[in-house]
Design an enzyme around this catalytic site. Structure first.
Site, PDB file in Angstrom:
ATOM      1  N   LYS A   1     -29.929   5.149  -8.509  1.00 32.32           N
ATOM      2  CA  LYS A   1     -30.000   6.487  -9.099  1.00 32.32           C
ATOM      3  C   LYS A   1     -29.497   6.478 -10.530  1.00 32.32           C
ATOM      4  O   LYS A   1     -30.093   7.076 -11.431  1.00 32.32           O
ATOM      5  CB  LYS A   1     -29.192   7.471  -8.257  1.00 32.32           C
ATOM      6  CG  LYS A   1     -29.174   8.906  -8.774  1.00 32.32           C
ATOM      7  CD  LYS A   1     -27.952   9.245  -9.603  1.00 32.32           C
ATOM      8  CE  LYS A   1     -26.697   9.228  -8.753  1.00 32.32           C
ATOM      9  NZ  LYS A   1     -25.503   9.691  -9.515  1.00 32.32           N
ATOM     10  N   SER A   2     -28.393   5.767 -10.777  1.00 34.90           N
ATOM     11  CA  SER A   2     -27.800   5.739 -12.110  1.00 34.90           C
ATOM     12  C   SER A   2     -28.751   5.114 -13.126  1.00 34.90           C
ATOM     13  O   SER A   2     -28.886   5.601 -14.257  1.00 34.90           O
ATOM     14  CB  SER A   2     -26.482   4.958 -12.088  1.00 34.90           C
ATOM     15  OG  SER A   2     -25.535   5.607 -11.268  1.00 34.90           O
TER      16      SER A   2
ATOM     17  N   GLU B   1     -16.945   6.002  -6.755  1.00 36.95           N
ATOM     18  CA  GLU B   1     -18.034   6.376  -5.856  1.00 36.95           C
ATOM     19  C   GLU B   1     -18.021   5.562  -4.564  1.00 36.95           C
ATOM     20  O   GLU B   1     -18.633   5.957  -3.565  1.00 36.95           O
ATOM     21  CB  GLU B   1     -19.378   6.209  -6.557  1.00 36.95           C
ATOM     22  CG  GLU B   1     -19.715   4.780  -6.931  1.00 36.95           C
ATOM     23  CD  GLU B   1     -20.774   4.708  -8.017  1.00 36.95           C
ATOM     24  OE1 GLU B   1     -21.816   4.106  -7.762  1.00 36.95           O
ATOM     25  OE2 GLU B   1     -20.549   5.258  -9.114  1.00 36.95           O
TER      26      GLU B   1
END
Length: 479
Positions: free
Chosen positions: A30-31, A325
């Protein structure tokens, strides 16, 4: 948080029948996907993004850029999977952007919006209105942007784009989110004078994500000076200039591999994640060291990364400041360890999708655990756990932490497991496939719930050859 009775609609987290032995293909990062979309929107020529993550967060980013005039065509190449063609155009308003609860969308796009011609309105989920944006808002104002947020330093807000921004030097306090720095750097090449960002607050969290931003900017042709280059702590400079249209293949999301690797650790089994990069800026690569400390062993080979559990889970004292995270899954594993664990450096998690420290303590304790919040983390004492409802607070990483506990604790019911679609589409199917040994080659393809539909039908060119990468040293460190 006191109701632990299973209810209709809750996902019964499967209990592992024995040691897990599986290969799990994790969808793209996603990043990387959302940074690549922003850089492609700023580029001087079209580009390709291959094997992107299709999830709620990336769909929100793509749809927001479309609303500002960027053309993004999503196609499937039968020989090479999905690819997105990004064709930059003049950014314009008026437009309304839905950020959902995506930190990258709410923070990366206001600097893009100041370069649009016209007003861009930013709205989102209820929790998004509680998350800090002051670092980006204040910095853009000091650089000359006009932003209407009624003094909240948070959503909702309107950016009155003027088509350009002078840019230059600016000081910010990014101690609550490294995304404030990345947001300014990603759009810096388009500012007339570039940008110099100086962090002036407390300890900066998630620094690897800033390193990822710098690396991706450089590969897109930007001239960037980082603290490692200049020797000046907490200062980044990006020169004004054109960005190249890239042909980029997205790496697997290593942070999203955490629950699957944890499954091998807590069941004494073995899980392989294909295509694990030998060199990467993703913070999730730290899982190799973390889960080795906790009793596993890792092997990085042509097959990918294989983690093998020893049958025992060891307690740890670790500073997770740079990789916060990973904390929810690490906390779940620590609740099953052979002694007391201390997770530190993660006070900033109180400002994420939910207050992750309070939520983890409440939910693990609700299953019989003993977790106490500290000033900057969690103290976790293993206790006999029992079944019950594991609430997620619409936080995808809480959901995967609950799934890990359910592997060895019968009767765990995860509330709102669908929230995992934020970054990990089809998580329940991937989890079930891991437990029964089925393959998951279709992970992340079009048609997953919560993602936008396929648009356009351009021909997908062959991907460029991938250069050889050096072997990882035996101690697992990176050069």
């Amino acid at each position: 948080m006191s109701d632990r009775t299973a209810q209709a609609g809750h996902w019964p987290a499967p209990t592992a029948p024995g040691a897990v032995d599986a290969t799990v293909t994790v969808p793209g990062s996603k990043s990387v996907t959302n940074r690549a979309l922003v850089l492609a929107a700023h580029s001087a020529e079209p580009g390709w993004l291959r094997r992107p993550l299709r999830s709620r967060d990336t769909a929100l980013m793509a749809d927001a850029l479309r609303a500002m005039g960027v053309q993004i065509d999503e196609v499937v190449n039968p020989a090479g999977g999905e690819a997105w063609r990004i064709i930059p155009a003049g950014l314009h308003g008026p437009a309304t952007v839905d950020v959902g609860n995506a930190g990258t969308v709410m923070r990366f796009l206001p600097p893009v919006a100041v370069l649009a011609d016209g007003p861009i309105r930013f709205e989102g989920d209820t929790r998004a209105y509680e998350r800090p944006l002051h670092g980006v808002i204040d910095a853009l104002r000091r650089l000359g942007a006009r932003i209407d947020d009624e003094g909240r330093g948070a959503l909702p807000l309107t950016v009155h784009g003027a088509g350009s921004l002078t840019g230059g030097a600016v000081e910010i306090d990014a101690s609550s989110s490294s995304q404030f720095v990345s947001a300014l750097l990603l759009s810096g090449p388009r500012f007339n004078k570039g940008v110099e960002v100086r962090h002036t607050g407390g300890a900066l969290p998630s620094v690897p994500h800033i390193r990822m931003t710098v690396d991706m900017l450089r590969k897109a042709g930007a001239r960037v000076d980082s603290p490692q280059d200049s020797g000046t702590p907490d200062v980044w400079r990006v020169a004004a200039g054109a960005l190249l249209g890239r042909d980029l293949t997205v790496e697997p999301d290593l942070s999203n591999a955490a629950p699957f690797l944890a499954a091998a650790l807590v069941t004494g089994g073995r899980v392989t994640v294909p295509d694990w990069p030998r060199r990467t800026t993703q913070p999730g690569d730290a899982l190799r060291g973390l889960f080795t400390l906790m009793g596993g062993s890792c092997e990085l080979s042509e097959r990918g990364l294989t983690l093998t559990g020893s049958g025992k889970v060891h307690a740890v004292t670790v500073d997770l400041h740079e990789v916060g995270e990973l904390a929810p899954v690490v906390a779940a594993v620590a609740a099953l360890a052979d002694g007391e664990s201390l997770l530190t450096g993660i006070a900033h998690l109180r400002l994420h999708e939910t207050d992750r420290l309070a939520a983890l303590a409440a939910e693990i304790n609700g299953l019989g655990g003993s977790v106490a919040e500290t000033a900057d983390g969690l103290r976790i004492r293993p206790m006999p756990l029992h079944g019950g409802v594991f609430h997620t607070y619409r936080d995808h990483r809480l959901a995967t932490a609950g799934a890990v506990l359910g592997l060895v604790v019968p009767g765990v019911e995860v509330e709102d497991v669908a929230t995992t679609a934020k970054t990990l589409p089809d998580f329940p199917e991937l989890w079930a496939g891991m437990l029964d040994g089925r393959g998951n080659d279709t992970a992340g393809v079009p048609g997953v719930p919560g993602t936008s539909s396929v648009r356009g039908t351009p021909t997908v060119p062959a991907a460029p050859a991938t250069p050889a990468t050096p072997a990882v040293p035996a101690d697992g460190t990176r050069g």
